[in-house]
Each structure stands twice: as C-alpha cells, then as structure tokens.
Design a protein around this motif. Sequence first.
Motif, PDB file in Angstrom:
ATOM      1  N   ARG A 185      55.506 -18.786  12.412  1.00 21.26           N
ATOM      2  CA  ARG A 185      54.281 -18.514  13.167  1.00 21.26           C
ATOM      3  C   ARG A 185      53.383 -17.521  12.437  1.00 21.26           C
ATOM      4  NH1 ARG A 185      56.220 -18.056  19.496  1.00 21.26           N
ATOM      5  NH2 ARG A 185      55.755 -20.218  20.076  1.00 21.26           N
ATOM      6  N   LYS A 186      53.996 -16.480  11.859  1.00 16.23           N
ATOM      7  CA  LYS A 186      53.222 -15.468  11.127  1.00 16.23           C
ATOM      8  C   LYS A 186      52.579 -16.082   9.884  1.00 16.23           C
ATOM      9  CE  LYS A 186      55.484 -11.209  12.548  1.00 16.23           C
ATOM     10  NZ  LYS A 186      56.896 -11.106  12.839  1.00 16.23           N
ATOM     11  N   GLU A 187      53.345 -16.902   9.159  1.00 20.56           N
ATOM     12  CA  GLU A 187      52.805 -17.554   7.954  1.00 20.56           C
ATOM     13  C   GLU A 187      51.588 -18.413   8.302  1.00 20.56           C
ATOM     14  OE1 GLU A 187      55.961 -19.904   6.238  1.00 20.56           O
ATOM     15  OE2 GLU A 187      57.071 -18.143   5.552  1.00 20.56           O
ATOM     16  N   ILE A 188      51.710 -19.184   9.370  1.00 22.89           N
ATOM     17  CA  ILE A 188      50.611 -20.081   9.758  1.00 22.89           C
ATOM     18  C   ILE A 188      49.406 -19.274  10.238  1.00 22.89           C
ATOM     19  CG2 ILE A 188      49.910 -21.888  11.385  1.00 22.89           C
ATOM     20  CD1 ILE A 188      52.857 -22.902  11.197  1.00 22.89           C
ATOM     21  N   ALA A 189      49.641 -18.222  10.997  1.00 15.32           N
ATOM     22  CA  ALA A 189      48.535 -17.372  11.461  1.00 15.32           C
ATOM     23  C   ALA A 189      47.779 -16.812  10.258  1.00 15.32           C
ATOM     24  CB  ALA A 189      49.061 -16.244  12.343  1.00 15.32           C
ATOM     25  N   GLU A 190      48.513 -16.430   9.224  1.00 14.07           N
ATOM     26  CA  GLU A 190      47.886 -15.916   8.001  1.00 14.07           C
ATOM     27  C   GLU A 190      47.067 -17.006   7.303  1.00 14.07           C
ATOM     28  OE1 GLU A 190      46.588 -13.095   5.581  1.00 14.07           O
ATOM     29  OE2 GLU A 190      47.830 -12.709   7.329  1.00 14.07           O
ATOM     30  N   LYS A 191      47.625 -18.215   7.228  1.00 16.26           N
ATOM     31  CA  LYS A 191      46.892 -19.330   6.615  1.00 16.26           C
ATOM     32  C   LYS A 191      45.592 -19.613   7.384  1.00 16.26           C
ATOM     33  CE  LYS A 191      50.803 -21.942   4.731  1.00 16.26           C
ATOM     34  NZ  LYS A 191      51.603 -23.169   4.839  1.00 16.26           N
ATOM     35  N   ILE A 192      45.661 -19.564   8.704  1.00 15.07           N
ATOM     36  CA  ILE A 192      44.465 -19.814   9.524  1.00 15.07           C
ATOM     37  C   ILE A 192      43.427 -18.724   9.281  1.00 15.07           C
ATOM     38  CG2 ILE A 192      43.598 -19.881  11.916  1.00 15.07           C
ATOM     39  CD1 ILE A 192      46.227 -21.364  12.650  1.00 15.07           C
ATOM     40  N   LYS A 193      43.921 -17.480   9.215  1.00 13.73           N
ATOM     41  CA  LYS A 193      43.010 -16.352   8.983  1.00 13.73           C
ATOM     42  C   LYS A 193      42.291 -16.501   7.633  1.00 13.73           C
ATOM     43  CE  LYS A 193      43.886 -11.658   8.346  1.00 13.73           C
ATOM     44  NZ  LYS A 193      44.756 -10.524   8.548  1.00 13.73           N
ATOM     45  N   VAL A 194      43.051 -16.865   6.601  1.00 21.43           N
ATOM     46  CA  VAL A 194      42.470 -17.057   5.271  1.00 21.43           C
ATOM     47  C   VAL A 194      41.477 -18.217   5.294  1.00 21.43           C
ATOM     48  CG1 VAL A 194      42.999 -17.774   2.898  1.00 21.43           C
ATOM     49  CG2 VAL A 194      44.405 -16.041   4.016  1.00 21.43           C
ATOM     50  N   ALA A 195      41.852 -19.310   5.934  1.00 26.11           N
ATOM     51  CA  ALA A 195      40.981 -20.486   5.999  1.00 26.11           C
ATOM     52  C   ALA A 195      39.687 -20.166   6.753  1.00 26.11           C
ATOM     53  CB  ALA A 195      41.706 -21.649   6.659  1.00 26.11           C
ATOM     54  N   LEU A 196      39.778 -19.358   7.803  1.00 21.89           N
ATOM     55  CA  LEU A 196      38.584 -18.974   8.570  1.00 21.89           C
ATOM     56  C   LEU A 196      37.630 -18.144   7.710  1.00 21.89           C
ATOM     57  CD1 LEU A 196      40.094 -18.105  12.068  1.00 21.89           C
ATOM     58  CD2 LEU A 196      38.489 -19.962  11.549  1.00 21.89           C
ATOM     59  N   SER A 197      38.191 -17.389   6.794  1.00 21.42           N
ATOM     60  CA  SER A 197      37.349 -16.546   5.938  1.00 21.42           C
ATOM     61  C   SER A 197      36.500 -17.378   4.964  1.00 21.42           C
ATOM     62  CB  SER A 197      38.206 -15.541   5.161  1.00 21.42           C
ATOM     63  OG  SER A 197      38.930 -16.204   4.143  1.00 21.42           O
ATOM     64  N   PHE A 198      36.867 -18.660   4.807  1.00 27.37           N
ATOM     65  CA  PHE A 198      36.079 -19.538   3.928  1.00 27.37           C
ATOM     66  C   PHE A 198      34.782 -19.992   4.590  1.00 27.37           C
ATOM     67  CE2 PHE A 198      40.366 -21.000   1.979  1.00 27.37           C
ATOM     68  CZ  PHE A 198      40.397 -19.892   1.157  1.00 27.37           C
ATOM     69  N   GLY A 199      34.648 -19.694   5.882  1.00 28.28           N
ATOM     70  CA  GLY A 199      33.387 -20.032   6.563  1.00 28.28           C
ATOM     71  C   GLY A 199      33.421 -21.371   7.255  1.00 28.28           C
ATOM     72  N   ASP A 200      32.422 -22.204   6.966  1.00 27.05           N
ATOM     73  CA  ASP A 200      32.161 -23.482   7.642  1.00 27.05           C
ATOM     74  C   ASP A 200      33.441 -24.272   7.924  1.00 27.05           C
ATOM     75  OD1 ASP A 200      31.100 -25.785   8.649  1.00 27.05           O
ATOM     76  OD2 ASP A 200      30.177 -26.458   6.784  1.00 27.05           O
ATOM     77  N   LEU A 201      33.780 -24.440   9.213  1.00 24.35           N
ATOM     78  CA  LEU A 201      35.001 -25.138   9.603  1.00 24.35           C
ATOM     79  C   LEU A 201      34.863 -26.656   9.523  1.00 24.35           C
ATOM     80  CD1 LEU A 201      36.268 -23.038  12.641  1.00 24.35           C
ATOM     81  CD2 LEU A 201      36.954 -22.905  10.259  1.00 24.35           C
ATOM     82  N   SER A 202      33.645 -27.178   9.484  1.00 29.24           N
ATOM     83  CA  SER A 202      33.452 -28.631   9.512  1.00 29.24           C
ATOM     84  C   SER A 202      33.988 -29.315   8.249  1.00 29.24           C
ATOM     85  CB  SER A 202      31.985 -28.991   9.722  1.00 29.24           C
ATOM     86  OG  SER A 202      31.222 -28.549   8.608  1.00 29.24           O
ATOM     87  N   GLU A 203      34.026 -28.623   7.143  1.00 32.79           N
ATOM     88  CA  GLU A 203      34.542 -29.216   5.908  1.00 32.79           C
ATOM     89  C   GLU A 203      35.638 -28.338   5.299  1.00 32.79           C
ATOM     90  OE1 GLU A 203      31.454 -30.237   3.157  1.00 32.79           O
ATOM     91  OE2 GLU A 203      30.188 -31.059   4.749  1.00 32.79           O
ATOM     92  N   ASN A 204      36.411 -27.722   6.152  1.00 30.99           N
ATOM     93  CA  ASN A 204      37.413 -26.769   5.703  1.00 30.99           C
ATOM     94  C   ASN A 204      38.810 -27.407   5.823  1.00 30.99           C
ATOM     95  OD1 ASN A 204      39.144 -24.591   5.407  1.00 30.99           O
ATOM     96  ND2 ASN A 204      37.680 -23.148   6.290  1.00 30.99           N
TER      97      ASN A 204
END
Length: 158
Positions: A28-47
């Motif tokens: 769960r912690k690993e995935i939460a970190e991946k989501i946090k990093v992915a969110l930092s990339f910005g635009d979710l529509s092509e993420n």
Amino acid sequence: MTGKQVILTDEGLKKLEEELESLKTVKRKEIAEKIKVALSFGDLSENSEYDEAKNEQAMVEARIAQIEAMLKNAKVIDDDDINTDVVSVGAKVKVLDLEFDEETEYQIVGSTETDPMNNRISDESPIGKGLVGHRVGDTVEVETPGGMLVFIIKGISK
C-alpha cells in the motif's frame, strides 16, 4: 452473503496472514508513493504512470479483500484433526501409480494451497477427490483430463 468455507492447513493460514500483512503495510505504501509521484507529473488525462498505479492499487485492494474473506471463512486443519485411517484434507498419501509403477506422495490440501509442483493437490482436483475417503490398500481409479489413472494407496500420514 457468506463465502464458501476455505480449508487451510496451519502452514497455509500463516502464508495468507503474511501475504495480507505485506500487502497492507508494504505494498500500500509503495503504491501510494507511485501515485504521489505520478500526480506530480501534472495532467492526469495522458498520465500512464498514474493510470498504472491506480490499476495496481485496485488489484492490491481486491487481493486484500479476497484474503480477508478467505480468512473469515477459514477452517484450519490441525494435525490432531488429521485421520490416518482414511484419506482426508491435510493428510499425506503415498500411492503406487500402476501404469508407471511409481510411488508418489501427495498432500491433500484446500484449493487455496494447491501447489502441484510440490505434490500439494486440492481436495477438489480429480486425483484429490478420487483419493479422499479411501484407506490403505484400496485401489482407486481416477478419471483425469489426461485419462484414467489407477492408484493403490500405500500409506496415509500427517
């Protein structure tokens, strides 16, 4: 709705509990970190990283729910419960395969613990179902997808 009863050996119960603990704490912690990093990339529509992390999160949460349901409906077979007079779940069965004149030992386990490579077969599999209820000395014919097998039960142990 009550789930189907899950038959587990003590070893199988420990493995499920360890997997559940690992999923809840580490994964769960690993995935939460991946989501946090992915969110930092910005635009979710092509993420794609975000989509991938969310899919992984959904799979992990589904597995957690599945394990919790299995544990809630678990019947643990204790060594003391294993009858060595008759083949039953938890028992080890030494059989002679008449076609190949080979002795093999199977452990009959619940369907969640099946590991054919290590001769742990389910009580719901054709061979497991065929052996359950028989005694030492019995000749057992089992219809499998690969054809008819004939065994002589040589021994039953815990």
